[in-house]
Write a protein that holds these residues in place. Structure first.
Motif, PDB file in Angstrom:
ATOM      1  N   TYR A 120      55.343  36.243  39.685  1.00 49.18           N
ATOM      2  CA  TYR A 120      55.403  34.775  39.674  1.00 49.18           C
ATOM      3  C   TYR A 120      54.262  34.190  38.841  1.00 49.18           C
ATOM      4  CZ  TYR A 120      56.394  30.103  41.442  1.00 49.18           C
ATOM      5  OH  TYR A 120      56.748  28.779  41.553  1.00 49.18           O
ATOM      6  N   LEU A 121      53.198  34.950  38.645  1.00 49.43           N
ATOM      7  CA  LEU A 121      52.096  34.483  37.807  1.00 49.43           C
ATOM      8  C   LEU A 121      52.529  34.314  36.356  1.00 49.43           C
ATOM      9  CD1 LEU A 121      49.215  36.704  39.231  1.00 49.43           C
ATOM     10  CD2 LEU A 121      49.531  34.254  39.598  1.00 49.43           C
ATOM     11  N   ASP A 122      53.576  35.000  35.936  1.00 44.04           N
ATOM     12  CA  ASP A 122      54.090  34.874  34.569  1.00 44.04           C
ATOM     13  C   ASP A 122      55.207  33.841  34.460  1.00 44.04           C
ATOM     14  OD1 ASP A 122      52.459  36.900  33.388  1.00 44.04           O
ATOM     15  OD2 ASP A 122      53.693  38.406  34.406  1.00 44.04           O
ATOM     16  N   ALA A 123      55.550  33.190  35.584  1.00 43.02           N
ATOM     17  CA  ALA A 123      56.623  32.197  35.556  1.00 43.02           C
ATOM     18  C   ALA A 123      56.181  30.975  34.745  1.00 43.02           C
ATOM     19  CB  ALA A 123      56.992  31.785  36.977  1.00 43.02           C
TER      20      ALA A 123
ATOM     21  N   GLU B 172      42.421  39.143  41.271  1.00 45.09           N
ATOM     22  CA  GLU B 172      41.476  38.073  41.578  1.00 45.09           C
ATOM     23  C   GLU B 172      42.224  36.773  41.881  1.00 45.09           C
ATOM     24  OE1 GLU B 172      38.368  37.655  38.678  1.00 45.09           O
ATOM     25  OE2 GLU B 172      38.715  39.692  37.960  1.00 45.09           O
ATOM     26  N   LEU B 173      43.246  36.477  41.106  1.00 45.88           N
ATOM     27  CA  LEU B 173      43.997  35.246  41.292  1.00 45.88           C
ATOM     28  C   LEU B 173      44.754  35.256  42.617  1.00 45.88           C
ATOM     29  CD1 LEU B 173      45.412  34.724  37.695  1.00 45.88           C
ATOM     30  CD2 LEU B 173      43.219  34.001  38.656  1.00 45.88           C
ATOM     31  N   VAL B 174      45.279  36.415  42.995  1.00 41.96           N
ATOM     32  CA  VAL B 174      45.977  36.522  44.272  1.00 41.96           C
ATOM     33  C   VAL B 174      45.011  36.234  45.417  1.00 41.96           C
ATOM     34  CG1 VAL B 174      47.218  38.093  45.801  1.00 41.96           C
ATOM     35  CG2 VAL B 174      47.659  38.141  43.342  1.00 41.96           C
TER      36      VAL B 174
ATOM     37  N   GLY C  41      45.063  32.950  48.056  1.00 44.04           N
ATOM     38  CA  GLY C  41      44.950  33.089  49.511  1.00 44.04           C
ATOM     39  C   GLY C  41      43.843  32.225  50.080  1.00 44.04           C
ATOM     40  N   GLU C  42      42.752  32.063  49.343  1.00 44.68           N
ATOM     41  CA  GLU C  42      41.629  31.246  49.808  1.00 44.68           C
ATOM     42  C   GLU C  42      42.032  29.778  49.956  1.00 44.68           C
ATOM     43  OE1 GLU C  42      38.694  31.903  50.818  1.00 44.68           O
ATOM     44  OE2 GLU C  42      37.948  33.768  49.975  1.00 44.68           O
ATOM     45  N   VAL C  43      42.855  29.280  49.048  1.00 49.20           N
ATOM     46  CA  VAL C  43      43.257  27.868  49.086  1.00 49.20           C
ATOM     47  C   VAL C  43      44.645  27.694  49.712  1.00 49.20           C
ATOM     48  CG1 VAL C  43      41.820  27.292  47.110  1.00 49.20           C
ATOM     49  CG2 VAL C  43      44.184  27.994  46.729  1.00 49.20           C
ATOM     50  N   HIS C  44      45.168  28.745  50.338  1.00 50.79           N
ATOM     51  CA  HIS C  44      46.449  28.702  51.053  1.00 50.79           C
ATOM     52  C   HIS C  44      47.610  28.331  50.138  1.00 50.79           C
ATOM     53  CE1 HIS C  44      44.340  28.055  55.231  1.00 50.79           C
ATOM     54  NE2 HIS C  44      43.946  29.153  54.587  1.00 50.79           N
TER      55      HIS C  44
END
Length: 831
Positions: free
Chosen positions: A701-704, A679-681, A685-688
């Motif tokens: 990278y979400l865990d960075a 969902e986050l990916v 993408g929606e907000v570029h």
């Protein structure tokens, strides 16, 4: 072999002979299997029989105490090992079962309780489940009266101590009930303090016996008494260690209780951490440096109160025990003389004690100021670097540091004269008087009988001298505690001030620091005044929209409704139910106009200059500012349906990239709610912002973890706000200057994104160019008036056309400006 057997027989003979010399027990003819039982029975009979020989009875007591402490230590150690072994076996058993175990930090239950899984031992996979009970808001509402009415009737009391009254109120937080674990820790500490005093009496008597054995040359008794010395050393050492452990454990428990109590008020849904800035009584350094108060003052207070308790309880117990024992040797006159000396000493030290409480409080405030300024430097490093403000900042830091050093040196400086008097009286005067009082029975006995028994007198003098020195040490520590109490007074006052302010701000009837009319001349605040006299507006929740009716936007201050008014009688609603007439599109609109309903997807643009009250409207909608006027009505949707975006995007310190997107949801709630990274990916993408996932780590990278406020640019931070909107999917959004750092094409895309998903949103901005994305415009002129317009009316269309014509007129001058620029360039080339 013969020599070995002979040595063994001698050792057995010596061991069998030792009980006869030590406790008068003959083991001849006793079977080896019954020796231990016979010795224990004989020891128990000696301890219970007051007519037994004194030496044998004292040694039996020493041996029994040693055996009890040794057995307790062995049992507790074995129990700890068994519990640890069971824990390891359970951990291995769970790890082998094919079940899914939760390994995240905590779960918030529906009743407000928290279930935490804490790693224990060295195995990171081993988790310990801890249940933290939910907090009770009624408890804090009840406790606030303890702080509210503190000291109200002190003039009617015969004895009043501000310090004791404050400490008695805080003590209810430290020990909330009699059956609390802290009560048991205090009881255990008192038990060990009594035990240490009792063991000190044994040691004093044994010391006198050993000295007598050495002088009289009784080597056999000397060896027996020396063995008893080593035996009594174990329980004495165990007792001292237990007292220190219990003192530290009690301090940590006090800190846990007090910190949780503060956190539950400071960080909860009533937003006390924000409202503190509006409290007119919270101007002290405790609240100005509340981070230092919570982090440092609480720790110092808990350590100080436990230290003072131990430093007072131990001397008092020593004074009672040693006085009772010495009364038989010195008589009542000697004991009275000792306590008269104590009272005179206490009076002198109390009179010459410097005001350490106030000095410690000022020193803590200076530490907080110095710490906070360094924190300010950390948070604004880039801005200071751009301005090259190093010199100014260094000057400020040096000034704060010099003031801190002055306060710290002042505390030490005022102690000099006091320490001189204290050392002279407690160390030398009391020692001299100790020799005088210890010699009283010997002088009286020799004078009355005419016989000088040197052996007995030597033993009695050694025992009395040791007890007198212990009594003097107890008295000196009791006098030293006067200084500790003075320091504890300063810490107690700071903690009490912190708790009192938090209770006032956390209360449901908090009046934002306003002062009633009849109290302004007295410069006092009446805590008993009802809030309806100050904050009188009405808030309607779970409404199907955002509605403001007749609301005066007033800056919260001590003046209440008489404070600075930014907007007067503000009215609007999203989605709108009022269709405005062109002739009446101002603050005097007639409420009897035709009412219509408009579906979801309505939007409002709030325009106006700086300082006119645009952001203040958002604060009222978020319910962090009050509504003072009685006929003011605020209707807002449920918290889950409203999302307010502030001017400055906030990012969790030390949080993952995932936690930044889903804020204010926690990572635990994210996974517990069935959400997935997919969902986050899609949202990125929606907000570029999906290019972050192409930085070599992909979805990892979400865990960075990073300082995201520094990693992201201004435009990226604002696009993260739109990502949060897309994730939480609220029905209503309030945006405050949410696109002022974003390019025009990206701004156009994001607003169209909100319209495409049919959000109801309110935008606060200074740019009229955003009109094309909104259905209504609320213009605030800055003189308490406002103007609400339907952007579909002819009037608005005409105003937009006039603005376009003005821009076209300006574009006609572009060619002339180009010629001027070329002329300037030619001049520059010739230079």
């Amino acid at each position: 072999m013969v020599e070995t057997a002979l040595t063994r027989q001698r050792l057995i003979h010596l061991l069998l002979k030792l009980p006869r010399e030590c406790i008068g027990l003959n083991l001849d003819g006793v079977a080896r299997s019954r020796i231990a039982r016979v010795i224990l029975e004989h020891l128990w009979q000696l301890v219970r029989n007051p007519n037994a020989p004194t030496n044998h009875r004292k040694r039996a007591q020493i041996i029994m105490i040693t055996l009890v402490f040794s057995g307790a230590t062995a049992v507790s150690g074995a129990g700890y090992l068994v519990c640890g072994l069971i824990g390891r076996l359970r951990a291995r058993g769970f790890s082998q079962k094919p079940v899914i175990r939760r390994t995240r930090s905590q779960i918030m239950l529906h009743n407000g309780a928290r279930v935490m899984y804490v790693p224990y031992e060295e195995n990171a996979d081993s988790k310990k489940r801890i249940l933290i009970r939910p907090k009770n808001d009624d408890m804090y509402e009840h406790d606030k009266f303890l702080f509210k009415y503190f000291g109200k009737n002190k003039t009617s009391q015969v004895f009043y101590s501000k310090f004791i009254s404050q400490l008695s109120i805080i003590y209810r937080i430290l020990v909330p009930k009699i059956a609390d674990r802290n009560s048991f820790l205090i009881a255990f500490q008192i038990f060990f303090l009594v035990m240490r005093t009792w063991l000190s009496l044994f040691v004093a008597r044994l010391d006198g016996q050993i000295v007598r054995d050495i002088i009289t040359g009784k080597s056999r008794k000397f060896l027996v008494d020396l063995l008893c010395w080593f035996l009594i050393a174990f329980p004495a050492s165990y007792t001292n260690s237990a007292i220190k452990f219990l003192q530290r454990k009690l301090s940590l428990n006090f800190r846990i209780n007090l910190t949780r109590y503060i956190h539950d008020m400071y960080l909860d849904k009533r937003l006390a951490f924000y409202k503190l800035t509006f409290d007119s009584q919270a101007s002290s350094s405790v609240i100005a440096n509340i981070d230092n108060s919570i982090a440092n003052d609480v720790t110092k207070f808990c350590d100080a109160i436990c230290s003072v308790f131990a430093n007072i309880a131990k001397p008092v117990i020593d004074l009672v025990f040693f006085s009772v024992y010495l009364r038989d040797n010195l008589g009542s006159i000697g004991i009275v003389g000792i306590f008269v000396n104590y009272f005179i000493t206490g009076y002198l030290l109390k009179r010459w004690t410097p005001p350490l409480g106030k000095l410690v409080s000022k020193r803590s405030a200076a530490e907080g100021d110095y710490y906070n300024y360094h924190l300010n430097l950390i948070n604004n490093t880039e801005e200071i670097a751009f301005y090259h403000g190093t010199k100014v900042e260094r000057t400020k830091v040096n000034a704060l540091y010099d003031y801190l050093m002055d306060q710290m040196l002042l505390v030490d400086r005022v102690k000099v004269n006091y320490n001189i008097l204290e050392d002279y009286v407690l160390k030398y005067t009391w020692s001299a008087l100790g020799y005088v009082f210890a010699s009283i029975p010997i002088v009286i006995t020799t004078f009355t009988t005419g016989v000088n028994n040197e052996e007995v007198n030597m033993r009695e003098f050694i025992v009395n001298k040791r007890l007198m020195l212990s009594l003097a040490d107890a008295g000196s520590r009791l006098m030293h505690s006067i200084k500790d109490i003075a320091q504890l007074t300063g810490y107690t006052n700071r903690i009490f001030t912190l708790l009192a302010v938090l209770h006032r701000v956390h209360a449901s009837d908090f009046n934002y620091g306003a002062i009633l009319e009849d109290e302004k001349d007295l410069n006092v605040v009446d805590d008993q005044a009802p809030s309806t006299e100050i904050v009188r507006g009405t808030v309607q929740r779970s409404f199907n929209g955002i509605r403001l009716e007749n609301i005066d936007v007033i800056i919260p201050s001590k003046y209440g409704k008489e404070g600075t008014k930014l907007v007067k009688k503000l009215r609007f609603q999203i989605p709108p139910v009022i269709t405005l007439d062109n002739a009446n599109s101002d603050s005097q609109v007639n409420m009897s106009q035709k009412l219509t309903f408009q579906g979801p997807g309505s939007s409002l643009l709030i325009l106006g200059p700086n300082g006119c009250g645009k952001t203040s409207i958002q604060r009222i909608i978020a319910e962090i500012w009050p509504i003072y006027n009685k006929n003011g009505l605020l209707s807002v949707p449920a918290n889950s349906e409203l999302f307010c975006v502030p001017q400055k995007p906030y990012f969790i310190q030390g949080g993952t990239f995932r936690e930044q997107i889903i804020y204010p949801m926690s990572a635990d709630a994210f996974f517990e709610g069935g959400h997935r990274d997919k969902e986050l990916v899609q949202i990125l993408g929606e907000v570029h912002l999906d290019y972050f996932l192409r930085r070599g780590k992909g979805w990892k990278y979400l865990d960075a973890i990073a300082e995201w406020k520094d990693v992201l640019s201004g435009g990226e931070r604002q696009r993260m706000n739109f990502a949060r909107i897309m994730f939480h999917k609220p029905r209503f959004v309030v945006l405050d200057e949410a696109t002022n750092a974003i390019s025009a094409d990206m701004e156009d895309y994001l607003f169209n994104l909100l319209r495409r998903y049919r959000y109801n949103f309110i935008t606060i901005s200074q740019r009229p160019s955003l009109i094309k994305y909104h259905d209504f415009a609320l213009e605030i002129t800055g003189d308490e008036t406002w103007r609400l317009q339907d952007l579909g009316t002819d009037e608005v269309i005409t105003s937009i056309e006039k603005e376009i014509e003005t821009l076209q007129e300006k574009l006609k001058n572009v060619s002339a400006w180009d010629e001027e620029r070329a002329a300037l360039a030619r001049k520059l080339a010739h230079i």
